[in-house]
Structures are given as C-alpha cells and as structure tokens.
Design a protein around this motif. Structure first.
Motif, PDB file in Angstrom:
ATOM      1  N   GLY B  64      -3.209 -13.722  -6.965  1.00 28.76           N
ATOM      2  CA  GLY B  64      -2.565 -12.876  -5.981  1.00 28.76           C
ATOM      3  C   GLY B  64      -3.563 -12.299  -5.002  1.00 28.76           C
ATOM      4  O   GLY B  64      -4.775 -12.513  -5.138  1.00 28.76           O
ATOM      5  N   CYS B  65      -3.050 -11.561  -4.042  1.00 28.42           N
ATOM      6  CA  CYS B  65      -3.921 -10.937  -3.044  1.00 28.42           C
ATOM      7  C   CYS B  65      -4.666  -9.769  -3.688  1.00 28.42           C
ATOM      8  O   CYS B  65      -4.394  -9.385  -4.825  1.00 28.42           O
ATOM      9  CB  CYS B  65      -3.085 -10.448  -1.865  1.00 28.42           C
ATOM     10  SG  CYS B  65      -1.928  -9.148  -2.302  1.00 28.42           S
ATOM     11  N   ALA B  66      -5.601  -9.201  -2.942  1.00 28.09           N
ATOM     12  CA  ALA B  66      -6.429  -8.105  -3.458  1.00 28.09           C
ATOM     13  C   ALA B  66      -5.569  -6.926  -3.902  1.00 28.09           C
ATOM     14  O   ALA B  66      -5.852  -6.275  -4.910  1.00 28.09           O
ATOM     15  CB  ALA B  66      -7.411  -7.664  -2.375  1.00 28.09           C
ATOM     16  N   ILE B  67      -4.514  -6.669  -3.140  1.00 29.60           N
ATOM     17  CA  ILE B  67      -3.666  -5.510  -3.458  1.00 29.60           C
ATOM     18  C   ILE B  67      -2.912  -5.746  -4.777  1.00 29.60           C
ATOM     19  O   ILE B  67      -2.869  -4.874  -5.648  1.00 29.60           O
ATOM     20  CB  ILE B  67      -2.648  -5.238  -2.320  1.00 29.60           C
ATOM     21  CG1 ILE B  67      -3.358  -5.097  -0.965  1.00 29.60           C
ATOM     22  CG2 ILE B  67      -1.798  -4.015  -2.618  1.00 29.60           C
ATOM     23  CD1 ILE B  67      -4.382  -3.999  -0.877  1.00 29.60           C
ATOM     24  N   SER B  68      -2.337  -6.914  -4.941  1.00 30.57           N
ATOM     25  CA  SER B  68      -1.537  -7.150  -6.149  1.00 30.57           C
ATOM     26  C   SER B  68      -2.435  -7.263  -7.386  1.00 30.57           C
ATOM     27  O   SER B  68      -2.093  -6.785  -8.454  1.00 30.57           O
ATOM     28  CB  SER B  68      -0.643  -8.388  -5.984  1.00 30.57           C
ATOM     29  OG  SER B  68      -1.372  -9.572  -6.145  1.00 30.57           O
ATOM     30  N   LYS B  69      -3.594  -7.889  -7.204  1.00 29.12           N
ATOM     31  CA  LYS B  69      -4.485  -8.072  -8.355  1.00 29.12           C
ATOM     32  C   LYS B  69      -5.098  -6.747  -8.802  1.00 29.12           C
ATOM     33  O   LYS B  69      -5.125  -6.423  -9.994  1.00 29.12           O
ATOM     34  CB  LYS B  69      -5.603  -9.039  -7.959  1.00 29.12           C
ATOM     35  CG  LYS B  69      -6.165  -9.839  -9.099  1.00 29.12           C
ATOM     36  CD  LYS B  69      -7.030 -10.949  -8.526  1.00 29.12           C
ATOM     37  CE  LYS B  69      -7.588 -11.848  -9.586  1.00 29.12           C
ATOM     38  NZ  LYS B  69      -8.434 -12.895  -8.967  1.00 29.12           N
ATOM     39  N   SER B  70      -5.565  -5.941  -7.841  1.00 28.80           N
ATOM     40  CA  SER B  70      -6.180  -4.671  -8.213  1.00 28.80           C
ATOM     41  C   SER B  70      -5.117  -3.722  -8.770  1.00 28.80           C
ATOM     42  O   SER B  70      -5.405  -2.916  -9.657  1.00 28.80           O
ATOM     43  CB  SER B  70      -6.887  -4.045  -7.015  1.00 28.80           C
ATOM     44  OG  SER B  70      -5.966  -3.850  -5.971  1.00 28.80           O
ATOM     45  N   SER B  71      -3.889  -3.844  -8.266  1.00 27.27           N
ATOM     46  CA  SER B  71      -2.819  -2.996  -8.774  1.00 27.27           C
ATOM     47  C   SER B  71      -2.540  -3.318 -10.240  1.00 27.27           C
ATOM     48  O   SER B  71      -2.381  -2.414 -11.073  1.00 27.27           O
ATOM     49  CB  SER B  71      -1.561  -3.174  -7.928  1.00 27.27           C
ATOM     50  OG  SER B  71      -0.500  -2.429  -8.485  1.00 27.27           O
ATOM     51  N   ALA B  72      -2.503  -4.611 -10.558  1.00 26.41           N
ATOM     52  CA  ALA B  72      -2.278  -5.026 -11.950  1.00 26.41           C
ATOM     53  C   ALA B  72      -3.426  -4.549 -12.825  1.00 26.41           C
ATOM     54  O   ALA B  72      -3.220  -4.046 -13.940  1.00 26.41           O
ATOM     55  CB  ALA B  72      -2.135  -6.543 -12.020  1.00 26.41           C
TER      56      ALA B  72
END
Lengths: 419, 151
Positions: B64-72
């Motif tokens: 995923g993108c940086a936002i989705s990956k860091s959110s997870a």
C-alpha cells in the motif's frame, strides 16, 4: 521532405506552434496549488478547446431541441447539426457509409452493444471469444458477462515482458469455435500499440470478425477503417477533445444490418403495435432514445479542430515529445518504466523504488502536475507485472518539453520526501 | 516542501512506512481479515490473537501507499494489549481525526502517536488510505468473514 530542385516547392509538415495551440485550451491557463497546471492525464480524458466549449454553449443558447421529431425549425436545425456531425465522423475514420456510424455514450457503451447484440445472435454454448492481456476492463467484462450467459469461453492473448502481445500465441488460440476477436489498438496503461492490421488479416483468413477498441488511438493516429478492414471500431469523444458522454461505434454495414437491436425505445423503430414492432434502418436501429445531442455535435466540432491542426503535424509533434519523455524518464535512477513496447503511444507508466504510486500522485499534485495513479482499470496487466499500481503520465499535443522537464525534476522531489 | 504536504508526510509516517512494525504473519492467529482499496491497489492481511477480549498479539502484511502502510503499522502498535472495546473506541477517535470531525483544539493525548494522521483531513481522497487498516481490524473483531473495502 527535401525537394529535388530549388524551383520546386518544399513539401514539409506544417509548422507546429505548441504555444499557440495551448492558447486554444482555456483550462491550461489555471494554477493548481499556486503552480501552473501541467496536465499529463490525457489518457483519462483530454481537455477541450475553446471552439468545442463555444459550440456546447451556442447549442443550448440557440438551437436546443429534440432531433428526428419536430417539424419546427429548431428541431430541423439540431437534427441537421447532429447528422452533419455523423458525416464528419464518417470522413474522419474514412467509413464507407453514414449508416455505419452509430452514436454511443462512449467506448464502453460501444463494446457492450456488440457483445450484447452480436453475442446474442452468433455466440452459443462452447464457442470462443479472443481478447488480449492488454485490455481495459471495458473490453473484458462485457465479454465475460456474455460468456457466462452463453456458457462460452473467453481466451486471452498473452503478453511479453515489454507489454507486447505474443503473436504466435494468438494464432494458436484461434479455433473453428472462435466467433469474434476484440482487441485494443493502443493500451491505456502501457501505451503498447497492437499490430491490429496483422490481427485483422489473420482473423479474416478464418472469417472471424474483429472489434478494435480505439479509445486510446483515435486522438493520436489517423484511423482508416476501410484500409484496416476492421469489422467494428469503437471510441470515445471525450478522449478526442470533445465533451464526455458521446462516442462512436463503427461497424461494417452488412454486419450491422444482420444484428438484432441492442436497446428498444423511441427513434429505433419504424412502426410499433402491441403485436409487432418493425425496426428503423441503420444507424437509428441502434440509437434508442434521445441521444447526447450536444455531445455528438461537439464531437463533430472537435474533429474539425483536430483536422485544422492535421494528423501529420500531431503525429510528428507527439512522436518527438514522446521520445523526449522516454529519454528523460529513462535517465531517472530508481525509476522503472512499465510497458516498453517497440511500438508505443505517448503513455508512460512507471514505478519508483520503495514509493507507492499514490504517494507520487499526491506529491506531484502539489507541484501542479496531474497524473493518474492506480491500476488504470487494467488489473490483469498489473498482476502480469507483479505490481499493485503504476503512476502514469500521458501526453497530448498541447504538452511541452518544458512540462516534461518539470515532471522529471518533480519526480526527483518525490524521492527527496521519501529519502 | 509545501506545509500541507509536510503535515501529511510527517517523519513518523515516513518511518513506519519504511520500517513497518508487526509486519509478519501470525501463524497462531485466532482472527484474521483482509482489506482492499481496489482503486489504489492497497491490500492488507490482518492477523490477531484474541484472548479473553484482549488483543494479545496483532500483525499485518500487505502492499500500500505510505499512508495506509504506516497507519496499519501504528494501529498494530497501539491496539496491542488493549481490549476489543478500547480498540473500537480508538477507531472512532481515529476516524474523527482523519475526517476532520475533531475541533482544532481537541485533546489528542488519548490518541497518542495517531495524532500524526491529523494532516490527512486536508486530503479527502487519502482518508480511505488511512482508515483501511482500521476497517479491516473492525471486521476481524466482529469476526466478519469478508473482504473489506473502503471504496
């Protein structure tokens, strides 16, 4: 071209003044996040020249009325303009007859029309349909639905690592059960140009009709359906500098005549009783209901505009700009281009090492650059290359080398954010 | 860099994107679910070990993108050891945070590190990136055996 002697006129491609062309597109003058708009999402939709915008406005201000119905003057005027646009389309793709030009909502609508109507009549249980691995979802799903309905088989021409179809594999897929072949002319996500002439010739040697999806080719190359000898050709107006919601299905007259209607309604009939309906002649048999009248008329105006520039100039300029873009992108370290076919359009898909395309898209947006990120409605292609998505820059003749330079320097900024 | 962009791509987010925490498969998972953002191509698998209503362990894998990956990544760090009720309350607060439903002066102490996602509210199209992991967690906790999408 160089002339033989000094006395003969020099034949050359008319000068292409991109800055003058840009003046024709009012949207290009605006700022996005306080930076000049660099519009590189032309494969999704193109911008509209002033001529087309003015036409849309004047249609509603001066002649709006329903076509093919009224005896009043406005209806006569709108009917005449709509039918004139049909003529313009006919000449634009060099079709033989006006009856071969069906106005649709767009490419997707045209493919659905053929899948439904042709499929209803000619595709039966156990029959086969061939598409390629390069297709947009719109040239996959309608055929899948047909195959489910009819218990038929969908076969897919594979592609190599450059994103080119493997012709020998295509030949192997053809059997006596193959009923139709539907392939894209230019891939929307990789830019690959398919060898459609060879595909058509091969198919015709087995008497199999071919549909060409021209959504991404009609705005970049001169299309001649007679020379191609394709059986069906579909495209969208909005990718050809016209408004959204109007497109074209070309079909050979003889084939179209034999097909059953797609949708029923007004305009597609010649007489209706509760017992029996007789259908209207071509092309109206396939145009049920009030169409997108202004859209069709403006498509004609967009064709006038493109003709005024000329395809020789468009092709020469876009080829030069594409080559420039290719070299620039190839020079960026950690950038991998997806789709490296020898014969390619001005569509450039790429991925950056360690950075998701969505993040690229957001950062470039803040530089005023509009690109597309995602799977581009071609999930099977993404799967083929083992990636979830790409970033895609797609060019039109109003783009400049300076814009490509700015894209290149902005991609370097993306790397800096993620350093 | 533009200030809104800097707010979106904060150092903590970039760090979690580069080195996501709890990034693995849990073979002993008692609960699992899958989340997708079909339009972006974000795709993640979430694994949980729930014991007596408490998230004993949690992990994820995916693209995923940086936002989705860091959110997870941040989500897994935050909910580990919390009860399922506490996790759901955190989800609600997180959702309000990224959709801009919290007032400017709202107290962010109880969302902890998740406050770094406040910048997402300026980017409506990226809200689904930030919330995919949380929707997937919600489905796993509810034991819904389906693929979650935020489209």
């Amino acid at each position: 071209m160089i002339s033989q002697s000094n006395t003969e006129p020099v034949i050359q491609i008319p000068a292409f003044d991109v800055m003058k062309i840009r003046e024709d597109f009012p949207i290009l003058k605006q700022l996005i996040h306080n930076k000049p708009l660099v519009y590189l999402d032309n494969a999704a939709t193109t911008q509209k020249p002033q001529m087309v915008i003015d036409k849309e406005k004047s249609y509603y201000e001066e002649i709006n009325s329903n076509i093919h119905r009224g005896v009043h003057l406005l209806s006569q005027k709108s009917t005449m303009e709509y039918e004139t646009a049909r003529e313009k389309v006919m000449r634009f793709i060099n079709a033989k007859y006006l009856s071969e030009i069906i106005f649709t909502k767009g490419t997707t609508d045209g493919i659905n029309l053929i899948a439904s109507s042709f499929g209803e009549k000619y595709v039966h249980e156990g029959d086969e349909i061939i598409i390629s691995h390069l297709e947009h979802h719109s040239n996959i799903v309608p055929w899948q639905l047909l195959c489910q309905r009819k218990n038929a088989l969908l076969k897919v021409i594979p592609i190599n690592d450059d994103g080119e179809i493997i012709f020998e594999e295509f030949e192997k897929l053809i059997t006596e059960k193959t009923k139709i072949i539907s392939v894209v002319h230019a891939s929307n996500s990789l830019g690959t140009i398919n060898p459609i002439k060879e595909i058509i010739n091969k198919a015709h040697s087995y008497n199999i009709p071919v549909l060409i999806d021209g959504a991404q080719s009609v705005q970049h190359y001169k299309i001649d359906v007679k020379e191609l000898d394709c059986d069906f050709f579909v495209f969208s107006g909005h990718k050809l500098y016209a408004p959204t919601g109007a497109g074209v299905l070309y079909g050979k007259e003889k084939l179209l005549e034999e097909l059953p209607p797609y949708q029923g309604g007004g305009d597609m009939i010649s007489s209706v009783t509760f017992e029996k309906t007789t259908y209207n002649d071509l092309p109206y048999k396939f145009e049920a209901g009030t169409p997108n009248i202004s859209g069709g008329i403006c498509l004609g105006t967009a064709i006038d505009y493109v003709n005024s520039i000329g395809f020789d100039s468009i092709v020469a300029y876009e080829n030069e700009l594409s080559l420039y873009t290719e070299n620039k992108l190839n020079g960026i370290e950690k950038l991998k281009r997806i789709g490296t076919a020898k014969n390619k359009s001005s569509v450039f898909s790429f991925v950056l090492e360690g950075i998701h395309p969505h993040d690229i898209g957001t950062i470039l947006d803040f530089e005023g650059i509009a690109i597309r990120t995602g799977h581009h409605c071609t999930q099977p292609i993404m799967e083929r290359f083992g990636i979830p998505a790409t970033a895609r820059a797609s060019l039109a003749f109003y783009n400049t080398k300076e814009e490509v330079d700015f894209l290149t320097s902005s991609i370097k900024k993306v790397f800096e954010v993620f350093a | 860099m533009n200030s809104e962009l800097r707010e979106l791509y904060q150092q903590v987010i970039l760090d979690h994107n580069k080195s996501p925490r709890n990034y693995k498969k849990l073979d002993a998972a008692t609960h699992a679910s899958e989340g997708r953002n079909p339009l972006c191509g974000d795709h993640l698998h979430l694994y949980l070990i729930l014991k007596d209503g408490v998230v004993e362990d949690i992990s994820f894998e995916g693209n995923g993108c940086a936002i989705s990956k860091s959110s997870a990544s941040l989500m897994t760090s935050m909910v580990k050891g919390k009860s399922t009720e506490e996790a759901e309350i955190l989800f609600e607060k997180f959702h309000n945070l990224v959709t801009g439903k919290l007032s400017e002066d709202a107290d962010l102490t109880d969302v902890g590190k998740l406050a770094v996602f406040q910048g997402v509210r300026e980017f409506p199209v990226r809200v689904k990136c930030a919330s995919l992991a949380w929707h997937t967690l919600h489905a796993a906790l509810k034991d819904e055996n389906k693929i979650v999408t935020t489209e």
